[in-house]
Design a protein around this motif. Structure first.
Motif, PDB file in Angstrom:
ATOM      1  N   HIS A  41     -32.701   2.153 -13.573  1.00 23.82           N
ATOM      2  CA  HIS A  41     -32.352   3.041 -14.695  1.00 23.82           C
ATOM      3  C   HIS A  41     -31.758   2.254 -15.876  1.00 23.82           C
ATOM      4  CE1 HIS A  41     -33.068   5.882 -11.585  1.00 23.82           C
ATOM      5  NE2 HIS A  41     -31.908   6.489 -11.502  1.00 23.82           N
ATOM      6  N   CYS A  70     -27.754  10.008 -11.189  1.00 28.33           N
ATOM      7  CA  CYS A  70     -27.481   8.715 -11.833  1.00 28.33           C
ATOM      8  C   CYS A  70     -28.345   8.615 -13.084  1.00 28.33           C
ATOM      9  CB  CYS A  70     -27.815   7.574 -10.884  1.00 28.33           C
ATOM     10  SG  CYS A  70     -26.836   7.559  -9.377  1.00 28.33           S
ATOM     11  N   SER A  71     -29.618   8.994 -12.967  1.00 29.32           N
ATOM     12  CA  SER A  71     -30.553   8.968 -14.099  1.00 29.32           C
ATOM     13  C   SER A  71     -30.056   9.842 -15.247  1.00 29.32           C
ATOM     14  CB  SER A  71     -31.925   9.462 -13.633  1.00 29.32           C
ATOM     15  OG  SER A  71     -31.795  10.470 -12.647  1.00 29.32           O
ATOM     16  N   HIS A  89     -27.891  20.612 -12.942  1.00 34.64           N
ATOM     17  CA  HIS A  89     -28.919  19.935 -12.144  1.00 34.64           C
ATOM     18  C   HIS A  89     -30.248  20.706 -12.167  1.00 34.64           C
ATOM     19  CE1 HIS A  89     -30.413  17.157  -9.295  1.00 34.64           C
ATOM     20  NE2 HIS A  89     -30.037  17.741  -8.169  1.00 34.64           N
ATOM     21  N   GLY A 113     -34.203  12.835 -13.237  1.00 35.60           N
ATOM     22  CA  GLY A 113     -34.477  12.046 -12.032  1.00 35.60           C
ATOM     23  C   GLY A 113     -35.565  12.739 -11.246  1.00 35.60           C
ATOM     24  N   ASP A 114     -36.040  12.076 -10.202  1.00 40.91           N
ATOM     25  CA  ASP A 114     -37.080  12.682  -9.364  1.00 40.91           C
ATOM     26  C   ASP A 114     -36.518  13.876  -8.598  1.00 40.91           C
ATOM     27  OD1 ASP A 114     -35.803  10.167  -8.560  1.00 40.91           O
ATOM     28  OD2 ASP A 114     -36.535  10.665  -6.562  1.00 40.91           O
ATOM     29  N   GLY A 115     -35.232  13.813  -8.239  1.00 43.08           N
ATOM     30  CA  GLY A 115     -34.604  14.972  -7.597  1.00 43.08           C
ATOM     31  C   GLY A 115     -34.412  16.076  -8.628  1.00 43.08           C
ATOM     32  N   ASP A 116     -33.876  15.708  -9.762  1.00 38.73           N
ATOM     33  CA  ASP A 116     -33.603  16.657 -10.842  1.00 38.73           C
ATOM     34  C   ASP A 116     -34.888  17.378 -11.285  1.00 38.73           C
ATOM     35  OD1 ASP A 116     -31.297  17.345 -12.735  1.00 38.73           O
ATOM     36  OD2 ASP A 116     -32.832  16.775 -14.187  1.00 38.73           O
ATOM     37  N   ASN A 142     -36.902   7.149  -8.376  1.00 35.50           N
ATOM     38  CA  ASN A 142     -36.572   6.191  -7.316  1.00 35.50           C
ATOM     39  C   ASN A 142     -36.841   6.752  -5.924  1.00 35.50           C
ATOM     40  OD1 ASN A 142     -34.461   7.972  -7.147  1.00 35.50           O
ATOM     41  ND2 ASN A 142     -32.955   6.594  -8.078  1.00 35.50           N
ATOM     42  N   VAL A 144     -35.367   8.958  -4.295  1.00 35.63           N
ATOM     43  CA  VAL A 144     -34.178   9.438  -3.573  1.00 35.63           C
ATOM     44  C   VAL A 144     -33.186  10.127  -4.527  1.00 35.63           C
ATOM     45  CG1 VAL A 144     -34.174   7.767  -1.654  1.00 35.63           C
ATOM     46  CG2 VAL A 144     -33.077   7.153  -3.825  1.00 35.63           C
ATOM     47  N   TYR A 145     -32.245  10.829  -3.919  1.00 35.48           N
ATOM     48  CA  TYR A 145     -31.123  11.360  -4.692  1.00 35.48           C
ATOM     49  C   TYR A 145     -30.056  10.261  -4.703  1.00 35.48           C
ATOM     50  CZ  TYR A 145     -33.122  15.936  -3.243  1.00 35.48           C
ATOM     51  OH  TYR A 145     -33.937  17.003  -2.989  1.00 35.48           O
ATOM     52  N   GLY A 146     -30.125   9.370  -5.698  1.00 35.39           N
ATOM     53  CA  GLY A 146     -29.198   8.237  -5.728  1.00 35.39           C
ATOM     54  C   GLY A 146     -27.745   8.676  -5.773  1.00 35.39           C
ATOM     55  N   LEU A 147     -27.445   9.622  -6.652  1.00 35.10           N
ATOM     56  CA  LEU A 147     -26.034   9.999  -6.863  1.00 35.10           C
ATOM     57  C   LEU A 147     -25.379  10.578  -5.609  1.00 35.10           C
ATOM     58  CD1 LEU A 147     -23.924  10.082  -9.244  1.00 35.10           C
ATOM     59  CD2 LEU A 147     -24.458  12.498  -9.416  1.00 35.10           C
ATOM     60  N   THR A 148     -26.182  11.253  -4.764  1.00 36.82           N
ATOM     61  CA  THR A 148     -25.573  11.847  -3.556  1.00 36.82           C
ATOM     62  C   THR A 148     -25.877  11.014  -2.307  1.00 36.82           C
ATOM     63  OG1 THR A 148     -27.461  13.338  -3.353  1.00 36.82           O
ATOM     64  CG2 THR A 148     -25.497  14.208  -4.456  1.00 36.82           C
TER      65      THR A 148
END
Ligand SMILES: Cc1ncc(C[n+]2csc(CCOP(=O)(O)OP(=O)(O)O)c2C)c(N)n1
Ligand code: SF4
Ligand SMILES: [Mg+2]
Length: 353
Positions: A41, A70-71, A89, A113-116, A142, A144-148
């Motif tokens: 990122h 994170c993104s 979110h 993000g990909d999760g978002d 990425n 994944v859910y990087g932040l969590t």
């Protein structure tokens, strides 16, 4: 300054270089990143700064939108003079739609993000793409859910492995295929480690007057950069296939690029800028939606990370054109234009009796 040159001061020069808006690259920076060192990122943030600088965008005319992750934190790290809205979110698209309608003079950049986008926000994403809202929509992907702390997202490939050894047993959503099918008019994929390609795609996206959706594979060094991941630096470097060599000439520069029409497709953007796509695959035509969908499916089946411009259509009407909104920002309209007079309201009430 040429389209591909770097925005750093010339050695020995006392004053920093300025762009055609009279600004230096420092005018495009934001706060210092708080993300992990090596996170993909951060590289995307740098490319956004360079692309906005080279295009001479006025930072005050930009609105930065994001969700959560994170993104979604990254808009804080570029263009600190721009407007910004860090939303809920997966709900950035509806906020972005409101911003675009309220002030069509703003250049919108949404970072998700990909999760978002593909997990919690998929419903909002779908409607954003089908409206062709003028926005640069970046997915920092990425898997994944990087932040969590690294759970699989909906873009993780079937069979890919988490650090804990857990295998993903669900198929991935291809956000590019989805965006093309739904109506986005500039759809591309890149890699945070591919400096030149990403930088060029971002400049073209800035010139586009519709939804420019760029899915950028952006490795999470903390949770998804190991053996068994298909979103790691190693995997992407080994499996990247590029559709075209991309180059871009902004409208304010002279076109002195020689190109062979047999091997290069030239796309003229809304503002007169030119995108040159030198074909690396002979029969690929980025104006053919069906070909794009087929090629994406083939890439997926072969385990390729296909990058480049999959689809582009600079002519299609965008959401603002379709709604026939007045040119002035709605916030600047006087009450006499925004509040119907009493007689009009009375007539409406009469119709409902
Ligand atoms: C409504 C809601 N649900 C869940 C969360 C918890 N949460 C925060 S970020 C996140 C996932 C972020 O993943 P992604 O969008 O891929 O961003 P990344 O951190 O990987 O860049 C989740 C599930 C939240 N903040 N709000
Ligand atoms: S946890 Fe992953 S996505 Fe988040 S900042 Fe660190 S490397 Fe980047
Ligand atoms: Mg993610």
């Amino acid at each position: 300054m040429s389209a591909g040159s770097t925005p750093t001061p010339a050695p020995g020069s006392s004053s920093p270089k300025t762009n055609h808006a009279g600004l230096t690259v420092l005018d495009y920076r934001g706060s210092k990143t708080t993300l992990c060192a090596g996170c993909g990122h951060n590289a995307i943030t740098e490319r956004i700064i360079d692309a906005m600088y080279e295009m001479g965008v006025q930072p005050e005319n930009v609105a930065k939108l994001s969700g959560i992750g994170c993104s979604s934190k990254t808009p804080a790290y570029f263009l600190n003079r721009a407007h910004g809205f860090n939303s809920v979110h997966g709900r950035m698209p509806s906020v972005a739609t409101g911003v675009a309608l309220a002030n069509q003079k703003l250049l919108l950049i949404g970072v998700s993000g990909d999760g978002d986008t593909a997990s919690i926000g998929i419903g909002q994403f779908i409607h954003l793409m089908r409206r062709n809202l003028p926005i640069i929509y970046i997915i920092e992907d990425n898997g994944v859910y990087g932040l969590t702390k690294g759970q699989f997202s909906a873009t993780a490939d079937l069979g890919s492995k988490l650090k804990t050894g857990v295998i993903n047993d669900l198929p991935a959503i291809d956000t590019c295929a989805l965006a093309i099918q739904l109506g986005a008019t500039f759809v591309a994929r890149s890699f945070s480690g591919d400096k030149k390609q990403l930088h060029t795609l971002l400049k073209a996206a800035i010139a586009h007057r519709g939804t420019a959706m760029i899915d950028v594979i952006s490795p999470c060094v903390t949770f998804n950069d190991h053996e068994g991941s298909t979103k790691s630096y190693k995997y992407v470097k080994e499996h990247e296939e590029t559709l075209q060599d991309v180059s871009f000439v902004p409208h304010f520069e002279e076109i002195n690029v020689e190109y062979d029409p047999g091997s290069t497709i030239q796309v003229t953007m809304h503002d007169g800028s030119r995108l040159h796509l030198r074909k690396l695959e002979e029969d690929y035509d980025p104006t053919d939606k069906i070909r794009a969908m087929t090629r994406l499916t083939e890439a997926h089946d072969k385990g390729e990370v296909l990058t480049g411009v999959f689809y582009v259509n600079p002519e299609a009407p965008n959401f603002i054109d379709m709604l026939n909104v007045v040119d002035q920002p709605l916030s600047t309209l006087p009450d006499s234009m925004t509040r119907p007079p009493k007689e009009v309201l009375d007539a409406c009430m009469e119709e409902l009796r």
